[in-house]
Write an enzyme that holds these catalytic residues in place. Structure first.
Site: not given
Length: 170
Positions: A89, A113, A116
């Site tokens: 990402e 996560c 990101c």
């Protein structure tokens, strides 16, 4: 006659294809940026350009401790994560233009996560579609996306293309 794939399957297939470029021995992740039905970019997780990746130099693991509450009891859980890798990402955001991201969708093989998700929340995208969950950050990321007004959904019944699942077996 074969059945034509729906758009979610088509773009998630491309994200999984992008993940095959990753050299991560732990998990291969791919992401694509889509505006309408137009593919605007793709990325995968890996070391910065010109730097040896984990397959060459080994994972750069750090240990972290996290408090988990189970059955009303707190317990410390030790986790390891690699810090050599730039997430898919993050690479996608680095290599696409802000104007292309406005109102766009990101398809990513894995739920973002926390870091990101924060970056995506400020990137201009209005939807994130993922396949595999990331249990560590699942609840707080989902809550942030709802608060931010970003459509956030899992393709639960999706099956990656044959031979490409992002899992690494050594």
């Amino acid at each position: 006659m074969s059945r034509r794939k729906d758009w979610d399957t088509y773009f998630m297939d491309i994200a999984y294809m992008a993940s095959t470029r990753s050299q991560c021995p732990r998990r291969r992740v791919g992401a694509v940026l889509v505006q309408g039905k137009k593919l605007l970019g793709s990325a995968y997780n890996g070391a910065p350009m010109g730097v040896p990746d984990c397959s060459e130099a080994g994972c750069m693991l750090v240990e972290e401790y996290e408090v988990k509450v189970a059955n009303g009891r707190e317990e410390m859980v030790k986790k390891q994560r690699c810090i050599r890798t730039i997430h898919a990402e993050q690479n996608l955001l680095l290599f696409t233009d802000r104007s292309d991201r406005e109102g766009s969708t990101v398809y990513v093989t894995d739920q973002p996560c926390w870091t990101c998700a924060n970056m995506l929340a400020n990137s201009g995208v209005t939807e994130i579609v993922y396949h595999r969950t990331y249990p560590k950050d699942k609840d707080k990321v989902t809550e942030m996306m709802v608060t931010r007004g970003i459509r956030f959904r899992q393709l639960g019944d999706y099956t990656p293309p044959s031979g490409i699942d992002g899992e690494v077996t050594n």
